[in-house]
Scaffold this active site. Structure first.
Site, PDB file in Angstrom:
ATOM      1  N   ARG A 189      11.787  -0.768   2.041  1.00  0.00           N
ATOM      2  CA  ARG A 189      11.050   0.234   1.246  1.00  0.00           C
ATOM      3  C   ARG A 189      11.490   1.573   1.946  1.00  0.00           C
ATOM      4  O   ARG A 189      11.403   1.662   3.041  1.00  0.00           O
ATOM      5  CB  ARG A 189       9.594   0.035   1.379  1.00  0.00           C
ATOM      6  CG  ARG A 189       8.866   1.307   1.145  1.00  0.00           C
ATOM      7  CD  ARG A 189       7.334   0.979   0.745  1.00  0.00           C
ATOM      8  NE  ARG A 189       7.234   0.111  -0.299  1.00  0.00           N
ATOM      9  CZ  ARG A 189       5.835   0.142  -0.891  1.00  0.00           C
ATOM     10  NH1 ARG A 189       4.971   0.707  -0.674  1.00  0.00           N
ATOM     11  NH2 ARG A 189       5.836  -0.699  -2.237  1.00  0.00           N
ATOM     12  N   HIS A 241      11.184   0.167  -8.508  1.00  0.00           N
ATOM     13  CA  HIS A 241      10.382  -0.690  -7.895  1.00  0.00           C
ATOM     14  C   HIS A 241      10.314  -2.099  -8.296  1.00  0.00           C
ATOM     15  O   HIS A 241       9.238  -2.526  -8.984  1.00  0.00           O
ATOM     16  CB  HIS A 241       9.052  -0.066  -7.757  1.00  0.00           C
ATOM     17  CG  HIS A 241       7.992  -0.712  -6.780  1.00  0.00           C
ATOM     18  ND1 HIS A 241       8.235  -1.548  -6.077  1.00  0.00           N
ATOM     19  CD2 HIS A 241       6.618  -0.492  -6.668  1.00  0.00           C
ATOM     20  CE1 HIS A 241       7.175  -2.169  -5.248  1.00  0.00           C
ATOM     21  NE2 HIS A 241       6.263  -1.230  -5.701  1.00  0.00           N
ATOM     22  N   GLN A 248       7.701  -5.025  -8.204  1.00  0.00           N
ATOM     23  CA  GLN A 248       6.322  -4.510  -8.796  1.00  0.00           C
ATOM     24  C   GLN A 248       6.372  -5.208 -10.359  1.00  0.00           C
ATOM     25  O   GLN A 248       5.513  -5.745 -11.076  1.00  0.00           O
ATOM     26  CB  GLN A 248       5.870  -3.144  -8.916  1.00  0.00           C
ATOM     27  CG  GLN A 248       4.671  -2.961  -9.436  1.00  0.00           C
ATOM     28  CD  GLN A 248       3.371  -3.551  -9.000  1.00  0.00           C
ATOM     29  OE1 GLN A 248       3.378  -3.397  -7.673  1.00  0.00           O
ATOM     30  NE2 GLN A 248       2.498  -4.378  -9.555  1.00  0.00           N
ATOM     31  N   ASP A 287       0.546   5.085 -13.546  1.00  0.00           N
ATOM     32  CA  ASP A 287       0.785   5.378 -11.901  1.00  0.00           C
ATOM     33  C   ASP A 287       0.529   6.584 -11.454  1.00  0.00           C
ATOM     34  O   ASP A 287       0.037   7.551 -12.183  1.00  0.00           O
ATOM     35  CB  ASP A 287       2.335   4.936 -11.760  1.00  0.00           C
ATOM     36  CG  ASP A 287       2.721   4.841  -9.985  1.00  0.00           C
ATOM     37  OD1 ASP A 287       1.745   4.630  -9.280  1.00  0.00           O
ATOM     38  OD2 ASP A 287       3.987   4.902  -9.663  1.00  0.00           O
ATOM     39  N   CYS A 330       0.174  -0.401 -10.890  1.00  0.00           N
ATOM     40  CA  CYS A 330       0.698  -1.107  -9.561  1.00  0.00           C
ATOM     41  C   CYS A 330      -0.148  -1.033  -8.473  1.00  0.00           C
ATOM     42  O   CYS A 330       0.108  -1.916  -7.457  1.00  0.00           O
ATOM     43  CB  CYS A 330       2.025  -0.644  -9.453  1.00  0.00           C
ATOM     44  SG  CYS A 330       2.128   1.219  -9.053  1.00  0.00           S
ATOM     45  N   ARG A 351       1.765 -10.123  -7.345  1.00  0.00           N
ATOM     46  CA  ARG A 351       3.105  -9.827  -6.456  1.00  0.00           C
ATOM     47  C   ARG A 351       3.292 -11.146  -5.548  1.00  0.00           C
ATOM     48  O   ARG A 351       4.502 -11.163  -5.102  1.00  0.00           O
ATOM     49  CB  ARG A 351       2.457  -8.657  -5.499  1.00  0.00           C
ATOM     50  CG  ARG A 351       2.274  -7.312  -6.233  1.00  0.00           C
ATOM     51  CD  ARG A 351       3.513  -6.761  -6.763  1.00  0.00           C
ATOM     52  NE  ARG A 351       4.457  -6.376  -5.934  1.00  0.00           N
ATOM     53  CZ  ARG A 351       4.729  -5.480  -5.101  1.00  0.00           C
ATOM     54  NH1 ARG A 351       3.761  -4.396  -5.151  1.00  0.00           N
ATOM     55  NH2 ARG A 351       5.788  -5.405  -4.203  1.00  0.00           N
TER      56      ARG A 351
HETATM   57  N1  NVA Z   1       5.198   5.565  -7.660  1.00  0.00           N
HETATM   58  C1  NVA Z   1       4.514   5.022  -6.437  1.00  0.00           C
HETATM   59  C2  NVA Z   1       4.432   3.645  -6.522  1.00  0.00           C
HETATM   60  C3  NVA Z   1       3.541   3.055  -5.359  1.00  0.00           C
HETATM   61  C4  NVA Z   1       3.422   1.486  -5.205  1.00  0.00           C
HETATM   62  C5  NVA Z   1       5.122   5.782  -5.299  1.00  0.00           C
HETATM   63  O1  NVA Z   1       6.459   5.586  -5.034  1.00  0.00           O
HETATM   64  O2  NVA Z   1       4.440   6.160  -4.341  1.00  0.00           O
HETATM   65  N1   CP Z   2       2.182  -1.484  -5.585  1.00  0.00           N
HETATM   66  C1   CP Z   2       2.508  -1.630  -4.489  1.00  0.00           C
HETATM   67  O1   CP Z   2       3.729  -1.500  -4.176  1.00  0.00           O
HETATM   68  O2   CP Z   2       1.653  -1.307  -3.423  1.00  0.00           O
HETATM   69  P1   CP Z   2       1.811  -1.095  -1.823  1.00  0.00           P
HETATM   70  O3   CP Z   2       2.545   0.418  -1.859  1.00  0.00           O
HETATM   71  O4   CP Z   2       0.657  -1.207  -1.219  1.00  0.00           O
HETATM   72  O5   CP Z   2       2.830  -1.955  -1.202  1.00  0.00           O
END
Ligand code: NVA
Ligand code: CP
Length: 303
Positions: A102, A129, A132, A220, A260, A288
């Protein structure tokens, strides 16, 4: 060649469909003694950003498949002190059998994959992502067997999740309408790529236009991780992009709401929606685990 999962396009349409089927089976069979395809294998979960669901679902999923999950928080590692990604990739390849990463720029995931000799899974980048979406598609499949007949409305930021939905449209045949303020529209090259693969994707600015007749309404956060400094400006830009009961009423009868998570009630979604009968967000979060177990089986099961 090492198999990576950096975007949904790393799975062929048939592979994705099989993976979603397998996720449903894994959910139904959870707890029953099963094969342990990751026995003797270690999977590193390397996090440069916060995570609750991604970390937990991979940790539990790897454990349930018989493997050892090892979570590394980047700031506590030498990567966080500037060790090159390429060196990290070579070193991880000598210890572990796979890595979930990540990070910020998508180029960082690509670089890790370029230098790793073990599969790399994108656990979220600024661009995509994909893990997800496996869960989101599995959640929809629980009610709609044929994704080609499903209309999805994306409301809000043209971010990593929006881009992943766009590639999902390319790989599954679902129809997608995205409504974003012009300045925050999804990247034109991602839309173009999906359309070149035959995806039915339309980008508009009016959320009411996007949700008309939709079977799934999803959104989101307005400020993704790394964009916190833009909170005030984004709150203004997205003011009219909240998914509330009035907007849901314009969708198809019985439409479901997905998110998500984490969610901000009163910002991108009203509490009446995320905590109401249309919401499937807890099943989505649970998926997930099952969807990623199916992914892990596909990537590591046969090795
Ligand atoms: N768009 C959000 C998704 C978090 C799971 C981010 O990148 O922070
Ligand atoms: N939806 C998702 O990826 O959640 P986290 O940021 O908690 O991993």
């Amino acid at each position: 060649m090492t198999r990576h999962f950096l975007t949904l396009l790393d799975l062929e349409a048939e592979e994705l469909a099989a993976l979603l089927d397998r996720a449903a089976v894994l959910r139904a069979e959870r707890g029953a003694p099963g094969a342990r395809p990751l026995a003797g294998k270690s999977i590193v979960i390397l996090l440069e950003k916060a995570s609750t669901r991604t970390r937990l679902s991979f940790e539990v999923g790897v454990h349930e498949l018989g493997g050892l999950p090892l979570t590394l928080i980047s700031k506590d590692t030498q990567l966080g002190r500037g060790e090159p990604i390429a060196d990290t990739a070579r070193m991880l390849s000598g210890y572990a059998h796979g890595v979930v990463f990540r990070t910020f720029g998508h180029d960082r995931v690509e670089e890790l994959a370029r230098h790793a000799t073990i599969p790399v899974i994108n656990g979220l980048s600024e661009r995509y992502h994909p893990c997800q979406l496996l869960a989101d598609l599995a959640t929809i499949r629980a009610e709609h067997a044929d994704l080609r007949r499903v209309r999805v409305a994306w409301i809000g930021d043209g971010n990593n999740m929006a881009h992943s939905w766009i590639l999902a449209a390319a790989r599954t045949g679902l129809s997608l309408r995205l409504a974003s303020p012009e300045r925050y529209a999804p990247a034109a090259d991602v839309v173009g790529l999906a359309r070149s693969l035959g995806a039915d994707v339309e980008v508009v600015t009016d959320p009411r236009e996007a949700v008309a007749g939709a079977h799934v309404v999803t959104t989101d956060v307005w400020s993704s991780m790394g964009h916190e400094a833009e909170n005030a400006e984004r709150a203004r830009a997205f003011r009219d992009y909240r998914v509330d009961a009035a907007l849901m009423a314009r969708a198809a009868p019985g439409a479901m709401f997905l998110h998500c998570l984490p969610a901000h009630r009163g910002e991108e979604v009203a509490a009446e929606v995320i905590d109401g009968p249309a919401s499937r967000v807890w099943l989505e979060a649970e998926y997930r685990l099952h969807a990623q177990k199916a992914l892990l089986e596909a990537l590591f099961g046969a090795q």
